[in-house]
Design a protein around this motif. Structure first.
Motif, short mmCIF file in Angstrom:
data_model
loop_
_atom_site.label_atom_id
_atom_site.label_comp_id
_atom_site.label_asym_id
_atom_site.label_seq_id
_atom_site.Cartn_x
_atom_site.Cartn_y
_atom_site.Cartn_z
N CYS A 294 0.58 -0.47 0.02
CA CYS A 294 0.31 -0.03 -0.16
C CYS A 294 0.72 1.23 -0.14
CB CYS A 294 -1.05 -0.11 1.49
SG CYS A 294 -2.27 -1.50 1.75
N GLY A 295 0.30 1.98 -0.28
CA GLY A 295 1.04 3.85 -0.29
C GLY A 295 2.46 3.23 -0.84
N SER A 297 4.83 2.05 -0.12
CA SER A 297 5.25 0.53 -0.46
C SER A 297 5.16 0.10 -1.13
CB SER A 297 4.88 -0.66 1.06
OG SER A 297 5.39 0.31 2.17
N SER A 341 5.90 -4.12 3.21
CA SER A 341 5.36 -2.79 4.25
C SER A 341 6.84 -2.35 5.00
CB SER A 341 4.60 -3.30 5.12
OG SER A 341 3.90 -2.58 6.39
N GLN A 342 6.22 -0.70 5.11
CA GLN A 342 7.45 -0.20 6.28
C GLN A 342 6.76 -1.33 8.05
OE1 GLN A 342 8.87 1.39 9.56
NE2 GLN A 342 6.85 1.87 9.54
N GLY A 344 5.00 -2.97 8.33
CA GLY A 344 4.50 -4.94 9.06
C GLY A 344 3.04 -5.30 9.61
N SER A 394 6.52 8.57 4.81
CA SER A 394 7.76 7.51 4.59
C SER A 394 8.78 7.74 3.39
CB SER A 394 6.90 5.96 4.32
OG SER A 394 7.98 4.91 3.93
N GLN A 401 13.38 0.37 1.00
CA GLN A 401 12.71 -1.03 -0.05
C GLN A 401 13.59 -1.24 -1.16
OE1 GLN A 401 8.77 1.17 0.66
NE2 GLN A 401 8.47 0.42 2.40
N LEU A 475 2.82 12.15 -3.76
CA LEU A 475 1.94 11.13 -2.53
C LEU A 475 2.75 12.27 -1.41
CD1 LEU A 475 -0.11 9.55 -1.18
CD2 LEU A 475 2.49 8.12 -1.25
N LYS A 476 4.32 12.62 -1.69
CA LYS A 476 4.88 12.63 -0.47
C LYS A 476 4.42 14.28 -0.73
CE LYS A 476 5.94 10.56 1.70
NZ LYS A 476 6.43 9.67 0.97
#
Ligand code: M6R
Length: 599
Positions: A294-295, A297, A341-342, A344, A394, A401, A475-476
């Motif tokens: 998601c997002g 990630s 996922s950051q 998890g 993030s 990642q 997104l950021k």
């Protein structure tokens, strides 16, 4: 998403709980509350707004005790106000609960409880749990909680106390909870950040487990009543890592950490030009890879597709976890599912992994938080070792990642018996240096941010492996500055978004010198011809694009597979500076929470 801390012991409880809440604030910050047991009474203080508002409450100076629970909220059911803030009471004000997650059958339970005479005062789903426990209470809190939870559908991380028993009951299904073990004191929390300055010894609660915690001891059972022995884990994170370390915001600190944390992601994983990963995989049997996330990630996953297809020569599909889980995806025997996922703990990604497992597919994860739910669910995985990421937006997790995906692609290639390109390993080793060069441009980027901070819209364009960088840059910007921004493949722009271009539209191009370069140049000219204002991320030696763009961020040239890392950093800084110049609290963007543990 919402933060819980609980304490049982002899320390000064109010500051301990408030400090713990502060460390959890990134999980939610629309209201907060504390409940402490003292003289066989529950003392409750709640407040709308951030934890600093709660901390100002003079009532807190008058309370002391040895048992307490506290909560910082990210609203799901019921608007952010004092009544809906946690902890919640039962009717007699003898039981208090804090809850993360969503009680899905709360309407039915509410109706039932109200018929039985319970007066429910908030609009939350969570309050129902306090009343259910009250309904079943007959002198033993643990038994009442077990009975209550049998009625509940949905997700919960719960901490529950009452006025007469010296214990905290915690239970988990779908929302993370840990027990922190101290000397003559115990902690509960939704993540380690809240208790790290007290203990590094923790137990991760699994789904459908319930624990009774006293000052000296704990006992853990499943909801069927079977006693469970759990491993005590030692947390490796340090207290410094969860402090701002002189930076104005966590986000800025984490952007600046990237040159170092990438070294941690790489550490011990390349030896004598060989990739060392401990993965439970028969690489020759993999026909197809599906990456789900998601997002941010998910953006890393899109980059991973380019990297894995090129290096490991295996077709890759990328799916939003929230779509994958409900799509009844066709998964075949030799497919490999990768969850990124950051935290998890993202609910949709957990569900996607469970969906994949239900089809007996091999699953691996790329996760930052050690011991998190996804890390435990999958067959094996790669940890980022990026250290705690506290900024809601993030940053360092994203770049780590990408590095992990590259390591994975190289590992698969190697295990398939194909030759590894040594140049890419060399380039990886100098990547931290190149990142530092980009970070030095922060002040320069701030000046550009100053120029564009009042823009209402932004367009971000990139091609190939850098198209996801455009998505991530957009997104950021939107999540921390509230400016509308869209990411597009640069060539797609002329199929629609070009209609938006005028002299007020900043267009950010991600344009490294790769095989897409000449095409990007054409796309820039198309924007310029319509008076769009071009900001371009270009390579240092580029002497063409700087003539077309109004503003440029020069970044070092690197291999295509690594260029998203170098390119995104200037866009992270652009978003950060715009938001900061607008006076927004970058670490607490409105409506957002760090880990999205609800659907
Ligand atoms: O912890 P995860 O990586 O699973 O989180 C996924 C998204 O919720 C997360 O990346 C979110 O989009 C961030 N706010 C992006 O900055």
């Amino acid at each position: 998403m919402c933060g819980i801390i609980g304490y049982i012991g002899n320390k000064n409880i109010v500051p301990l709980l408030l400090n713990g809440l502060k460390k959890l604030e990134y999980r939610g910050y629309d209201s907060a509350g504390i409940c402490i047991v003292s003289n066989n009474r529950l003392h409750l203080v709640k407040k709308k707004g951030e934890i600093s508002q709660l901390a100002k409450n003079p009532e807190l100076n008058e309370i002391n005790g040895n048992i307490g629970i506290a909560h910082t909220r990210w609203a799901t059911h019921g608007e952010p106000n004092k009544i809906n803030a946690h902890p919640h009471f039962d009717c007699k004000k003898e039981i208090a609960i804090v809850h993360n997650g969503i009680i899905e059958n709360y309407h039915a339970l509410k109706e039932l409880l109200e018929k039985e005479g319970h007066k429910i005062v908030s609009d939350t789903d969570s309050e129902i749990v306090a009343h259910l426990v009250e309904k079943f209470y007959s002198g033993n809190l643990e038994n009442a909680v077990i009975k209550a939870l049998k009625c509940v559908e949905g997700a919960f991380g719960l901490a529950i106390i009452n006025n007469s028993e010296e214990k905290i009951i915690v239970a988990r299904r779908g929302s993370p909870l840990i027990i922190g073990i101290g000397k003559n004191e115990m902690f509960v929390a939704s993540d380690v950040a809240a208790i790290l300055n007290h203990t590094k010894k923790v137990i991760y609660l699994h789904d459908n487990e319930i624990a009774v915690i006293t000052k000296q001891d704990y006992s853990i059972k499943n909801l069927e009543g079977k006693q469970i022995d759990k491993k005590i884990c030692e947390i490796k994170w340090t207290v410094d890592q969860i402090e701002k370390g002189g930076f104005k915001h966590f986000m800025l600190k984490e952007i600046f950490e990237q040159s170092n944390v990438i070294k941690n992601t790489l550490r011990g994983r390349i030896k004598d030009s060989k990739i060392k990963l401990t993965l439970n995989l028969n690489t020759n049997l993999i026909n197809r890879i599906i990456i789900t996330a998601c997002g941010t990630s998910w953006h890393a996953a899109l980059i991973g597709k380019h990297i894995i297809e090129k290096i490991a020569e295996i077709p890759v599909e990328v799916d939003y976890a929230s779509e994958f889980r409900y799509r009844n995806p066709i998964i075949k025997e030799n497919d490999l599912i990768i969850a990124i996922s950051q935290s998890g703990e993202t609910a949709d990604t957990i569900a996607a992994v469970k969906e994949a497992k239900s089809k007996r597919t091999k699953t691996i994860s790329i996760i930052n938080v050690v011991g998190s739910t996804i890390a435990r669910e999958v067959d094996s995985g790669v940890y980022l070792h990026a250290g705690p990421e506290i900024g809601v937006a993030s940053t360092k997790a994203f770049t780590c990642q990408i590095v992990s995906l590259l390591l994975l692609a190289l590992f698969i290639r190697q295990e398939k018996g194909l030759r590894l390109d040594k140049k890419i390993l060399q380039e990886l080793s100098i990547l931290p240096k190149k990142i530092k060069q980009v970070l030095k441009k922060s002040d320069e980027i701030r000046k550009v941010a100053e120029k564009f901070k009042d823009s209402k819209n932004f367009l971000y364009l990139g091609r190939g492996i850098n198209f996801p960088v455009a998505l991530e840059g957009a997104l950021k910007l939107k999540e921390i500055s509230y400016i509308h921004a869209e990411g597009y493949p640069a060539a797609e722009m002329k199929h629609g978004p070009i209609a938006l271009i005028d002299e007020n539209m900043p267009v950010v191009f991600v344009s490294p010198k790769d095989h897409t370069y000449e095409k990007i140049l054409n796309n820039m000219e198309e924007i310029k011809a319509r008076k769009g204002r071009i900001i371009a991320v270009i390579n240092e030696e580029d002497e063409k694009l700087n003539k077309v763009a109004e503003d440029i961020f020069r970044v070092p040239k690197t291999r295509a597979e690594l260029s998203p890392i170098i390119n995104i950093i200037s866009l992270q800084l652009l978003a950060y500076h715009i938001a900061d110049l607008k006076g927004i609290d970058v670490d607490k963007p409105r409506n957002l929470a760090k880990s999205v543990t609800v659907e």
